[in-house]
Motif scaffolding. Structure first.
Motif, mmCIF file in Angstrom:
data_model
loop_
_atom_site.group_PDB
_atom_site.id
_atom_site.type_symbol
_atom_site.label_atom_id
_atom_site.label_comp_id
_atom_site.label_asym_id
_atom_site.label_seq_id
_atom_site.Cartn_x
_atom_site.Cartn_y
_atom_site.Cartn_z
ATOM 1 N N ILE A 196 5.525 21.145 -138.707
ATOM 2 C CA ILE A 196 6.682 21.070 -137.900
ATOM 3 C C ILE A 196 6.373 20.601 -136.646
ATOM 4 O O ILE A 196 7.134 19.624 -135.950
ATOM 5 N N ARG A 197 5.384 21.513 -136.169
ATOM 6 C CA ARG A 197 4.891 21.013 -134.707
ATOM 7 C C ARG A 197 4.381 19.313 -134.407
ATOM 8 O O ARG A 197 4.720 18.883 -133.649
ATOM 9 N N ARG A 198 3.602 19.081 -135.657
ATOM 10 C CA ARG A 198 2.965 17.769 -135.558
ATOM 11 C C ARG A 198 4.239 16.578 -135.745
ATOM 12 O O ARG A 198 4.172 15.776 -134.850
ATOM 13 N N ILE A 199 5.126 16.835 -136.403
ATOM 14 C CA ILE A 199 6.389 16.000 -136.543
ATOM 15 C C ILE A 199 7.240 15.837 -135.199
ATOM 16 O O ILE A 199 7.244 14.879 -134.993
ATOM 17 N N ARG A 200 7.271 16.829 -134.660
ATOM 18 C CA ARG A 200 8.119 17.085 -133.366
ATOM 19 C C ARG A 200 7.353 16.204 -132.357
ATOM 20 O O ARG A 200 7.779 15.530 -131.476
ATOM 21 N N ASN A 201 6.058 16.340 -132.493
ATOM 22 C CA ASN A 201 5.243 15.567 -131.292
ATOM 23 C C ASN A 201 4.553 14.172 -131.678
ATOM 24 O O ASN A 201 4.015 13.796 -131.063
ATOM 25 N N SER A 202 5.435 13.683 -132.684
ATOM 26 C CA SER A 202 4.755 12.299 -133.324
ATOM 27 C C SER A 202 5.412 11.538 -132.611
ATOM 28 O O SER A 202 6.379 11.267 -132.060
ATOM 29 N N LYS A 203 4.301 10.167 -132.297
ATOM 30 C CA LYS A 203 4.796 9.094 -131.445
ATOM 31 C C LYS A 203 5.844 8.043 -132.128
ATOM 32 O O LYS A 203 6.483 7.366 -131.632
ATOM 33 N N ASP A 204 5.620 7.753 -133.648
ATOM 34 C CA ASP A 204 6.523 6.884 -134.156
ATOM 35 C C ASP A 204 6.674 7.608 -135.694
ATOM 36 O O ASP A 204 6.108 8.460 -135.817
ATOM 37 N N SER A 205 7.242 6.554 -136.485
ATOM 38 C CA SER A 205 7.685 7.057 -137.625
ATOM 39 C C SER A 205 6.169 6.807 -138.703
ATOM 40 O O SER A 205 6.244 7.818 -139.324
#
Ligand code: GTP
Ligand code: MG
Length: 273
Positions: free
Chosen positions: A209-218
């Motif tokens: 969840i944390r990685r998804i929140r901080n991801s830069k694009d799709s």
């Protein structure tokens, strides 16, 4: 020999514990301790040089606890001084500044430093950790929200408190929970009680969840390389959907993360032949 009996009974009720504070420089470790022990706040920054040491006594239920507090310097320069002090701690205050994302991101490396220095002694289940999301009084500059901080902490079985050394918010509650948990742990034979660590979701779910929140694009969100094929996108999507589906995952933020993953997949598939 019998004359020592009453003293021994008293000793049984008293407890000595060691706690340490960890976190980047200037996040407010010393101020949190000062707020609790001296009921005051110092606005001027006085960097801790190496280590500050203090003792306080607290009452938890029928026990008197003598707490030895080792307040560490956060600056990397003091690593050589700090590394001696990790061993034999029963409690750790992990502090970050809610207005500085890098201080939150650094929590993993603080745990890493601690584990490394403790070596074979590194039994993290015998230590109570409290995460302090500090400086919550500075609401306008806040960049790490409660959900994100709580998720990081609770997925590891750590307590989470929002604190302000400046206003005093959360400080007493945090220390009470901290000392009471340490006492519980000591009474439980040195193991952190299980109820505290079972939060109903896994560290993998929380980290995802944390990685998804901080991801830069799709692409980044799905964890695939830019230019990946439809099959690769769908495979990554299925894996995340199983991990984060709101029916299966109760971690805070899972629903938003799941929706974000669905949207990311849809938008990527639109552009892949
Ligand atoms: P090192 O000893 O260098 O590792 O830093 P530290 O983490 O001990 O930080 P310290 O407690 O010295 O506080 C750093 C600065 O932040 C000081 O200027 C404090 O006054 C300020 N500060 C600490 N806590 C708070 C808080 O809750 N709110 C606000 N507004 N300022 C705070
Ligand atoms: Mg300090």
């Amino acid at each position: 020999m019998e004359t020592g009996a009453p003293k021994r009974r008293e000793n049984k009720k008293s407890l000595r514990v060691k706690v340490i504070s960890l976190g980047n420089a200037e996040v407010g470790k010393s101020c949190i301790i000062k707020r609790y022990c001296e009921k005051r706040f110092v606005p001027k920054y006085l960097a801790t040089i190496g280590i500050d040491y203090g003792v306080t006594k607290v009452q938890v239920r029928d026990r008197e606890i003598k707490v030895n507090i080792f307040d560490m310097a956060g600056h990397p320069f003091f690593y050589e001084v700090r590394n001696e002090f990790y061993k034999d701690s029963q409690g750790v205050l992990l502090v970050y500044d809610v207005g500085l994302r890098e201080s939150f991101d650094a929590l993993d490396s603080w745990l890493g430093e601690m584990k490394q220095e403790m070596g074979s002694q590194a039994n993290m289940d015998s230590i109570v950790f409290v995460v302090c999301a500090n400086k919550v009084d500075l609401t306008k500059r806040r960049v790490v929200d409660e959900g994100e901080g709580r998720l990081w902490a609770e997925s590891r079985g750590f307590h989470y408190f929002e604190t302000s050394a400046q206003s005093g918010e959360g400080i007493n509650e945090m220390f009470q929970a901290f000392f009471s948990s340490i006492t519980d742990m000591c009474e439980n034979g040195g193991k952190r009680p299980v109820s505290e660590v079972s939060v109903g979701f896994t560290k993998e779910q929380a980290d995802t969840i944390r990685r998804i929140r901080n991801s830069k694009d799709s692409w980044d969100m799905l964890g695939v390389k830019p230019g990946a094929t439809r099959e690769e996108v769908n495979k990554a999507y299925r894996k995340l959907a199983v991990l984060l589906h709101p029916d299966k995952c109760v971690a805070p933020g899972s629903e938003d993360a799941f929706k974000a993953v669905v949207n990311a997949r849809t938008s990527l598939l639109k552009n892949i032949k």
